[in-house]
Design a protein around this motif. Structure first.
Motif, PDB file in Angstrom:
ATOM      1  N   LEU A 260      -1.154  19.679  -9.947  1.00  0.00           N
ATOM      2  CA  LEU A 260      -0.291  18.470 -10.422  1.00  0.00           C
ATOM      3  C   LEU A 260       1.088  18.706 -10.459  1.00  0.00           C
ATOM      4  CD1 LEU A 260      -0.792  15.425 -11.295  1.00  0.00           C
ATOM      5  CD2 LEU A 260      -1.168  16.372 -13.678  1.00  0.00           C
ATOM      6  N   THR A 261       1.687  19.947 -10.788  1.00  0.00           N
ATOM      7  CA  THR A 261       2.910  20.416 -10.781  1.00  0.00           C
ATOM      8  C   THR A 261       3.627  20.405  -9.526  1.00  0.00           C
ATOM      9  OG1 THR A 261       2.460  21.814 -12.805  1.00  0.00           O
ATOM     10  CG2 THR A 261       4.559  22.339 -11.162  1.00  0.00           C
ATOM     11  N   SER A 262       2.780  20.772  -8.355  1.00  0.00           N
ATOM     12  CA  SER A 262       3.096  20.893  -7.104  1.00  0.00           C
ATOM     13  C   SER A 262       3.420  19.378  -6.569  1.00  0.00           C
ATOM     14  CB  SER A 262       1.980  21.350  -6.197  1.00  0.00           C
ATOM     15  OG  SER A 262       2.264  21.293  -5.058  1.00  0.00           O
ATOM     16  N   ALA A 263       2.105  18.557  -6.887  1.00  0.00           N
ATOM     17  CA  ALA A 263       2.523  17.244  -6.316  1.00  0.00           C
ATOM     18  C   ALA A 263       3.742  16.312  -6.961  1.00  0.00           C
ATOM     19  CB  ALA A 263       1.307  16.313  -6.902  1.00  0.00           C
ATOM     20  N   PHE A 264       3.672  16.540  -8.346  1.00  0.00           N
ATOM     21  CA  PHE A 264       5.032  16.099  -9.084  1.00  0.00           C
ATOM     22  C   PHE A 264       6.475  16.394  -8.406  1.00  0.00           C
ATOM     23  CE2 PHE A 264       8.070  15.233 -12.518  1.00  0.00           C
ATOM     24  CZ  PHE A 264       7.678  13.929 -12.991  1.00  0.00           C
ATOM     25  N   ALA A 265       6.313  17.735  -8.164  1.00  0.00           N
ATOM     26  CA  ALA A 265       7.646  18.392  -7.829  1.00  0.00           C
ATOM     27  C   ALA A 265       8.054  18.049  -6.472  1.00  0.00           C
ATOM     28  CB  ALA A 265       7.681  19.694  -7.867  1.00  0.00           C
ATOM     29  N   SER A 266       6.980  17.683  -5.660  1.00  0.00           N
ATOM     30  CA  SER A 266       7.221  17.114  -4.323  1.00  0.00           C
ATOM     31  C   SER A 266       7.872  15.859  -4.201  1.00  0.00           C
ATOM     32  CB  SER A 266       5.963  16.930  -3.404  1.00  0.00           C
ATOM     33  OG  SER A 266       5.308  16.065  -3.824  1.00  0.00           O
ATOM     34  N   GLY A 267       7.789  14.965  -5.321  1.00  0.00           N
ATOM     35  CA  GLY A 267       8.389  13.664  -5.415  1.00  0.00           C
ATOM     36  C   GLY A 267       7.226  12.665  -5.055  1.00  0.00           C
ATOM     37  N   ALA A 268       6.016  13.039  -5.045  1.00  0.00           N
ATOM     38  CA  ALA A 268       4.967  11.819  -5.011  1.00  0.00           C
ATOM     39  C   ALA A 268       4.512  11.559  -6.168  1.00  0.00           C
ATOM     40  CB  ALA A 268       3.700  12.661  -4.251  1.00  0.00           C
ATOM     41  N   VAL A 269       4.068  10.207  -6.323  1.00  0.00           N
ATOM     42  CA  VAL A 269       3.383   9.642  -7.456  1.00  0.00           C
ATOM     43  C   VAL A 269       2.136  10.607  -7.543  1.00  0.00           C
ATOM     44  CG1 VAL A 269       2.139   7.690  -8.395  1.00  0.00           C
ATOM     45  CG2 VAL A 269       4.134   7.403  -6.957  1.00  0.00           C
ATOM     46  N   ALA A 270       2.295  11.097  -8.914  1.00  0.00           N
ATOM     47  CA  ALA A 270       1.223  12.389  -9.102  1.00  0.00           C
ATOM     48  C   ALA A 270       0.303  11.905 -10.232  1.00  0.00           C
ATOM     49  CB  ALA A 270       2.011  13.419  -9.555  1.00  0.00           C
ATOM     50  N   VAL A 271      -1.052  11.764  -9.724  1.00  0.00           N
ATOM     51  CA  VAL A 271      -2.031  11.327 -10.445  1.00  0.00           C
ATOM     52  C   VAL A 271      -2.897  12.486 -11.062  1.00  0.00           C
ATOM     53  CG1 VAL A 271      -4.138   9.958 -10.670  1.00  0.00           C
ATOM     54  CG2 VAL A 271      -2.297   9.206  -9.356  1.00  0.00           C
TER      55      VAL A 271
ATOM     56  N   VAL B  14       5.671  10.379   6.968  1.00  0.00           N
ATOM     57  CA  VAL B  14       5.973   9.468   5.821  1.00  0.00           C
ATOM     58  C   VAL B  14       6.762   9.873   4.588  1.00  0.00           C
ATOM     59  CG1 VAL B  14       3.728   8.420   6.325  1.00  0.00           C
ATOM     60  CG2 VAL B  14       3.793   9.978   4.629  1.00  0.00           C
ATOM     61  N   ASP B  15       7.578   9.079   3.894  1.00  0.00           N
ATOM     62  CA  ASP B  15       8.269   9.453   2.723  1.00  0.00           C
ATOM     63  C   ASP B  15       7.370   9.936   1.544  1.00  0.00           C
ATOM     64  OD1 ASP B  15      10.051   9.721   0.531  1.00  0.00           O
ATOM     65  OD2 ASP B  15      11.109   7.847   1.300  1.00  0.00           O
ATOM     66  N   ILE B  16       7.823  11.085   1.213  1.00  0.00           N
ATOM     67  CA  ILE B  16       6.627  11.622   0.140  1.00  0.00           C
ATOM     68  C   ILE B  16       6.882  10.642  -1.081  1.00  0.00           C
ATOM     69  CG2 ILE B  16       8.643  13.181  -0.621  1.00  0.00           C
ATOM     70  CD1 ILE B  16       4.870  13.832  -0.793  1.00  0.00           C
ATOM     71  N   THR B  17       7.900  10.059  -1.314  1.00  0.00           N
ATOM     72  CA  THR B  17       8.103   9.245  -2.631  1.00  0.00           C
ATOM     73  C   THR B  17       7.386   7.865  -2.570  1.00  0.00           C
ATOM     74  OG1 THR B  17      10.205   8.275  -1.842  1.00  0.00           O
ATOM     75  CG2 THR B  17      10.374  10.259  -2.881  1.00  0.00           C
TER      76      THR B  17
ATOM     77  N   LEU C 251       0.719  -1.086   0.014  1.00  0.00           N
ATOM     78  CA  LEU C 251       0.031   0.047  -0.012  1.00  0.00           C
ATOM     79  C   LEU C 251       0.776   1.296   0.156  1.00  0.00           C
ATOM     80  CD1 LEU C 251      -2.524  -1.003   2.810  1.00  0.00           C
ATOM     81  CD2 LEU C 251      -2.911  -0.783   0.153  1.00  0.00           C
ATOM     82  N   PRO C 252       0.394   2.355  -0.430  1.00  0.00           N
ATOM     83  CA  PRO C 252       1.181   3.669  -0.504  1.00  0.00           C
ATOM     84  C   PRO C 252       1.190   4.000   1.019  1.00  0.00           C
ATOM     85  CG  PRO C 252      -1.178   4.156  -1.257  1.00  0.00           C
ATOM     86  CD  PRO C 252      -0.726   2.656  -1.239  1.00  0.00           C
ATOM     87  N   ALA C 253       2.401   4.614   1.315  1.00  0.00           N
ATOM     88  CA  ALA C 253       2.423   5.277   2.895  1.00  0.00           C
ATOM     89  C   ALA C 253       1.334   6.110   3.097  1.00  0.00           C
ATOM     90  CB  ALA C 253       3.892   6.122   2.892  1.00  0.00           C
ATOM     91  N   ALA C 254       0.927   6.941   2.032  1.00  0.00           N
ATOM     92  CA  ALA C 254      -0.338   7.820   2.351  1.00  0.00           C
ATOM     93  C   ALA C 254      -0.964   8.167   0.971  1.00  0.00           C
ATOM     94  CB  ALA C 254       0.177   9.170   3.046  1.00  0.00           C
ATOM     95  N   VAL C 255      -2.174   8.515   0.686  1.00  0.00           N
ATOM     96  CA  VAL C 255      -2.610   9.231  -0.314  1.00  0.00           C
ATOM     97  C   VAL C 255      -3.011  10.700  -0.120  1.00  0.00           C
ATOM     98  CG1 VAL C 255      -4.783   9.333  -2.041  1.00  0.00           C
ATOM     99  CG2 VAL C 255      -3.473   7.052  -1.222  1.00  0.00           C
TER     100      VAL C 255
ATOM    101  N   ALA D  35       2.480  18.027   4.160  1.00  0.00           N
ATOM    102  CA  ALA D  35       1.565  16.904   4.386  1.00  0.00           C
ATOM    103  C   ALA D  35       2.309  15.776   4.660  1.00  0.00           C
ATOM    104  CB  ALA D  35       0.681  16.804   3.351  1.00  0.00           C
ATOM    105  N   ALA D  36       3.222  15.350   3.806  1.00  0.00           N
ATOM    106  CA  ALA D  36       3.909  14.030   4.223  1.00  0.00           C
ATOM    107  C   ALA D  36       4.849  14.261   5.385  1.00  0.00           C
ATOM    108  CB  ALA D  36       4.930  13.915   2.996  1.00  0.00           C
ATOM    109  N   ALA D  37       5.235  15.438   5.777  1.00  0.00           N
ATOM    110  CA  ALA D  37       6.083  15.578   6.799  1.00  0.00           C
ATOM    111  C   ALA D  37       5.227  15.522   8.089  1.00  0.00           C
ATOM    112  CB  ALA D  37       6.758  16.962   7.165  1.00  0.00           C
ATOM    113  N   GLN D  38       3.890  16.019   8.231  1.00  0.00           N
ATOM    114  CA  GLN D  38       3.034  15.927   9.184  1.00  0.00           C
ATOM    115  C   GLN D  38       2.656  14.528   9.245  1.00  0.00           C
ATOM    116  OE1 GLN D  38      -0.069  19.037   9.148  1.00  0.00           O
ATOM    117  NE2 GLN D  38       1.336  20.765   9.014  1.00  0.00           N
ATOM    118  N   LEU D  39       2.312  13.566   8.359  1.00  0.00           N
ATOM    119  CA  LEU D  39       1.973  12.348   8.601  1.00  0.00           C
ATOM    120  C   LEU D  39       3.273  11.421   8.833  1.00  0.00           C
ATOM    121  CD1 LEU D  39      -0.037  12.135   5.339  1.00  0.00           C
ATOM    122  CD2 LEU D  39      -0.896  11.623   7.560  1.00  0.00           C
TER     123      LEU D  39
END
Length: 224
Positions: free
Chosen positions: A174-185, A159-162, A5-9, A153-157
């Motif tokens: 989407l630019t924000s999400a992708f630049a953070s290192g998350a899987v960007a949907v 979890v690893d953003i990647t 499972l992902p570390a978070a959505v 969000a990842a830091a507060q959770l």
């Protein structure tokens, strides 16, 4: 191939979880016209996914003689009135996927450039505990498209953003999400996302399962 499972959505709100963009557009038009200006659909599209305080400068340039805080407060109040009047308009499949993720014990965060009061209105309409963390536009220094909201969000959770999956509907988000290192949907709503950086584009969340979301991590690893 892993099926973990992902570390978070991490969920965007306006246009992704709830179909409130039309509420914002109506509020923007009312605001500009109340100061004698004109506001077009194309004007509104330019602001989809933007931070509210960044957008305030656009309204001021259109003749809105208010400071940024007053503009944000007035727009938000009008959108909240529409939510109260018309109810929360969910995007297809979004609430169902969110509920399935929670049933699978996947941590979830709401990452929105709306202010906390409006986010709370939407959260209150969800009939289950939906989010472990809420990051809003009034608590970050740099709005989307900067990656700060998703990194926060990842830091507060914790979890690893990647290892996270982020779901967005706008090029800025989407630019924000992708630049953070998350899987960007990207799940397009008002705007096409073909030119925005992304991991994958889905036409809808309707019918999407927890397994579909989890598989994205494995696909990224296989193509890395």
């Amino acid at each position: 191939m892993t099926t973990r499972l992902p570390a978070a959505v991490l969920w965007d709100m306006d246009g992704t979880l709830v179909d409130t963009e039309r509420y914002w557009m109506a509020a923007e038009e009312e605001l500009v016209e109340s100061f004698g200006g004109a506001w077009t659909h194309d004007d509104a599209l330019q602001l989809v996914g933007s931070g509210l305080w960044e957008a305030a400068a656009v309204f001021q340039a259109k003749g809105v003689a208010l400071d940024a805080d007053a503009i944000v407060a007035r727009l938000t109040a009008r959108v909240r009135e529409q939510l109260d009047e018309h109810g929360v308009p969910w995007r297809p499949g979004a609430k169902e996927l969110l509920e399935a993720l929670r049933a699978a014990s996947v941590p979830c965060a709401l990452v929105t450039m709306s202010i906390r009061a409006m986010a709370d209105d939407v959260i209150a309409a969800i009939p289950f505990h939906a989010f472990d963390v809420v990051v809003t536009g009034d608590v970050v220094e740099r709005a989307k498209p900067h990656p700060e909201p998703y990194l926060t969000a990842a830091a507060q959770l914790g979890v690893d953003i990647t290892e996270c999956v982020a779901i967005e509907d706008s090029p800025a988000g989407l630019t924000s999400a992708f630049a953070s290192g998350a899987v960007a949907v990207g799940v397009p709503n008002f705007l096409a996302l073909d030119e925005a950086p992304s991991t994958v584009l889905w036409p809808t969340l309707e019918g999407v399962t927890v397994a579909d979301v989890s598989a994205l991590l494995a696909v990224r690893e296989a193509t890395a």
